[in-house]
Design a protein around this motif. Structure first.
Motif, short mmCIF file in Angstrom:
data_model
loop_
_atom_site.label_atom_id
_atom_site.label_comp_id
_atom_site.label_asym_id
_atom_site.label_seq_id
_atom_site.Cartn_x
_atom_site.Cartn_y
_atom_site.Cartn_z
N SER A 17 2.22 8.31 10.25
CA SER A 17 3.67 8.11 10.26
C SER A 17 4.06 6.66 9.98
CB SER A 17 4.25 8.56 11.59
OG SER A 17 3.63 7.85 12.64
N ASN A 18 3.11 5.88 9.41
CA ASN A 18 3.39 4.49 9.08
C ASN A 18 3.24 4.23 7.59
OD1 ASN A 18 3.84 3.36 11.75
ND2 ASN A 18 1.64 3.73 12.09
N ILE A 19 3.94 3.20 7.14
CA ILE A 19 3.77 2.73 5.77
C ILE A 19 3.31 1.29 5.81
CG2 ILE A 19 6.22 2.05 5.50
CD1 ILE A 19 6.00 3.20 2.60
N PHE A 20 2.42 0.93 4.88
CA PHE A 20 1.86 -0.42 4.80
C PHE A 20 2.27 -1.04 3.47
CE2 PHE A 20 -0.60 2.08 7.71
CZ PHE A 20 -0.88 1.23 8.77
N ASP A 21 2.93 -2.17 3.54
CA ASP A 21 3.49 -2.80 2.34
C ASP A 21 2.38 -3.45 1.52
OD1 ASP A 21 4.83 -4.40 0.46
OD2 ASP A 21 6.55 -4.68 1.82
N VAL A 22 2.17 -2.95 0.30
CA VAL A 22 1.13 -3.50 -0.58
C VAL A 22 1.74 -4.01 -1.89
CG1 VAL A 22 -0.69 -2.03 0.43
CG2 VAL A 22 0.60 -1.21 -1.57
N THR A 23 3.01 -4.37 -1.83
CA THR A 23 3.73 -4.75 -3.05
C THR A 23 3.02 -5.88 -3.80
OG1 THR A 23 5.76 -4.16 -1.90
CG2 THR A 23 6.00 -5.43 -3.94
N ASP A 24 2.60 -6.91 -3.07
CA ASP A 24 1.97 -8.05 -3.74
C ASP A 24 0.64 -7.66 -4.37
OD1 ASP A 24 4.09 -9.61 -2.98
OD2 ASP A 24 3.10 -10.49 -1.23
N ALA A 25 -0.18 -6.93 -3.62
CA ALA A 25 -1.48 -6.50 -4.15
C ALA A 25 -1.31 -5.58 -5.36
CB ALA A 25 -2.29 -5.79 -3.06
N ALA A 26 -0.21 -4.85 -5.39
CA ALA A 26 0.06 -3.94 -6.51
C ALA A 26 0.58 -4.68 -7.73
CB ALA A 26 1.07 -2.87 -6.08
N GLY A 27 0.88 -5.97 -7.55
CA GLY A 27 1.39 -6.76 -8.66
C GLY A 27 2.78 -6.35 -9.10
N VAL A 28 3.55 -5.82 -8.15
CA VAL A 28 4.89 -5.34 -8.48
C VAL A 28 5.93 -6.37 -8.04
CG1 VAL A 28 6.62 -3.57 -7.96
CG2 VAL A 28 4.24 -2.91 -8.40
N ASP A 29 6.80 -6.72 -8.95
CA ASP A 29 7.91 -7.64 -8.67
C ASP A 29 9.14 -6.80 -8.33
OD1 ASP A 29 9.99 -9.38 -8.63
OD2 ASP A 29 9.81 -10.00 -10.73
N PRO A 30 9.59 -6.81 -7.06
CA PRO A 30 10.71 -5.96 -6.68
C PRO A 30 12.02 -6.31 -7.39
CG PRO A 30 9.54 -6.75 -4.74
CD PRO A 30 9.04 -7.54 -5.93
N MET A 31 12.08 -7.49 -8.01
CA MET A 31 13.31 -7.87 -8.70
C MET A 31 13.29 -7.45 -10.17
SD MET A 31 14.95 -9.23 -6.29
CE MET A 31 16.32 -10.07 -7.12
N GLU A 32 12.15 -6.90 -10.60
CA GLU A 32 11.97 -6.62 -12.03
C GLU A 32 12.92 -5.52 -12.52
OE1 GLU A 32 8.07 -5.93 -14.83
OE2 GLU A 32 8.15 -4.82 -12.94
N TRP A 33 13.48 -5.72 -13.71
CA TRP A 33 14.23 -4.66 -14.36
C TRP A 33 13.87 -4.62 -15.83
CZ3 TRP A 33 17.25 -2.99 -18.21
CH2 TRP A 33 17.84 -1.73 -18.05
N PRO A 34 13.58 -3.47 -16.42
CA PRO A 34 13.53 -2.18 -15.73
C PRO A 34 12.38 -2.10 -14.73
CG PRO A 34 12.68 -1.97 -17.97
CD PRO A 34 13.25 -3.34 -17.87
N PRO A 35 12.53 -1.23 -13.74
CA PRO A 35 11.54 -1.16 -12.65
C PRO A 35 10.30 -0.37 -13.06
CG PRO A 35 13.29 0.41 -12.24
CD PRO A 35 13.67 -0.33 -13.50
N VAL A 36 9.44 -1.00 -13.85
CA VAL A 36 8.26 -0.32 -14.39
C VAL A 36 6.99 -0.62 -13.59
CG1 VAL A 36 9.16 -0.17 -16.74
CG2 VAL A 36 7.92 -2.22 -16.03
N GLY A 37 7.14 -1.31 -12.44
CA GLY A 37 5.96 -1.69 -11.66
C GLY A 37 5.13 -0.49 -11.22
N ALA A 38 5.79 0.56 -10.75
CA ALA A 38 5.04 1.74 -10.29
C ALA A 38 4.36 2.44 -11.47
CB ALA A 38 5.97 2.71 -9.56
N THR A 39 5.02 2.46 -12.62
CA THR A 39 4.41 3.06 -13.81
C THR A 39 3.14 2.29 -14.18
OG1 THR A 39 6.69 3.47 -14.53
CG2 THR A 39 4.93 3.86 -16.14
N ARG A 40 3.24 0.96 -14.18
CA ARG A 40 2.08 0.13 -14.53
C ARG A 40 0.96 0.29 -13.50
NH1 ARG A 40 4.38 -4.74 -14.07
NH2 ARG A 40 5.38 -4.65 -16.09
N LEU A 41 1.34 0.39 -12.23
CA LEU A 41 0.34 0.54 -11.17
C LEU A 41 -0.45 1.84 -11.36
CD1 LEU A 41 -0.95 -0.30 -8.49
CD2 LEU A 41 0.96 0.80 -7.30
N ILE A 42 0.23 2.91 -11.73
CA ILE A 42 -0.48 4.18 -11.96
C ILE A 42 -1.44 4.04 -13.14
CG2 ILE A 42 -0.15 6.57 -12.72
CD1 ILE A 42 2.44 6.53 -10.95
N ALA A 43 -0.99 3.36 -14.19
CA ALA A 43 -1.86 3.16 -15.36
C ALA A 43 -3.12 2.38 -14.99
CB ALA A 43 -1.08 2.45 -16.46
#
Ligand code: MN
Length: 294
Positions: A17-43
């Protein structure tokens, strides 16, 4: 791994029931537009996975109840959707075709929303907006002309999906394209944690009333077949989402109600329905009532 997106485009790993923030390790910039960070992470997931696991182990747990879950892939290349892919749903709709010979349509990426966000009903008086509970397949690798027997090489994971629709006889895409008409979530369960996607129970309730209760073993065009068919026509890219079709039991939702969907291994979403402003269009000026055939 249960991979989620939450709050302002942050990436998280869900454990219990917890979530662990891995945004930095995922290399995702939360300010990025378009928000393609999750797409890139899957690739890049196979390469990134050890770093994500390390970051999740070191992060402080955040109770899921304290975050807003967003749609896991907000900017895929496309959302593919298979209509009439359970025989009993075809019967209730009086449809003389099935996904095997009708093929698929597309939903716009702008219709995607998350488990922590409401479905916003448009101002379309005289029309019902229906829920369709569906298993979502998330593609993991770029592919074209995939042989059905090779399907597993290209699947990243699975989610719950609601294919919301204004009932009527008009162009299907227009009826299914409103913003928030494609909730996906609560996260993506990676394929290694779903032992048999062709045997998943899927249930949907509206305010506690069980409306849909089915198993993916009853898909007309099965998961290998859907990947083969879609990739015969189009290149599929990492992050692409396939809505696999809904079983019988579709029905209307009203403002104030809550839609609950659960799928084995994929978790559950509890999505409130609210009335929005706007959305009126001449497309839906004439009233329509679905009369089920069964
Ligand atoms: Mn559908």
């Amino acid at each position: 791994m249960k991979l989620a997106r939450f709050d302002k485009d942050r990436i998280g790993v869900v454990v219990d029931s917890n979530i662990f923030d891995v945004t930095d390790a995922a290399g995702v910039d939360p300010m990025e537009w378009p928000p393609v960070g999750a797409t890139r992470l899957i690739a890049d997931f196979e390469k990134m996975r050890p770093a994500l696991e390390r970051a999740a182990a070191e992060a402080a747990p955040i109770p899921l109840s304290q975050v807003i879950l967003r749609t896991p892939v907000p900017w895929p290349n496309k959302v593919v959707a298979f209509p009439v892919n359970y025989h009993a749903h075809g019967a209730e709709m009086g449809a003389g075709y099935r996904a095997t010979n009708q093929g698929f349509f597309l939903k716009p990426n702008s219709s995607l929303s998350g488990a922590g966000e409401p479905v916003v009903l448009p101002e379309t008086p005289g029309r019902e907006v229906h829920h369709e509970s569906e298993l979502a397949i998330v593609i993991g690798k770029t592919c074209r002309n995939v042989a059905a027997e090779d399907w597993q090489d290209y699947v990243f994971g699975y989610s719950c999906l609601l294919d919301m629709v204004v009932r009527g006889r008009e162009e299907r895409v227009a009826r299914k394209a409103y913003d928030t008409f494609c909730p996906v979530g609560p996260w993506i369960t990676t394929a290694d944690e779903v032992p048999d996607p062709s045997n998943l129970r899927m249930q949907l309730w509206v305010d506690g009333e069980l409306r849909q209760d089915a198993n993916t073993r009853d898909l007309v065009l099965n998961i290998p077949g859907m990947i083969a068919m879609a990739s015969a026509v189009m290149t599929l890219y990492p992050g692409d989402i396939i809505a696999t079709g809904t079983p019988e039991g579709v029905g209307p939702v009203k403002p104030g109600q809550t839609i609950r969907i659960t799928i084995d291994h994929c978790g559950e979403m509890n999505v409130p329905v609210i009335q929005g402003q706007g959305g009126s269009t001449e497309i839906f000026k004439d009233p329509y009532q679905l009369v089920k055939k069964t």
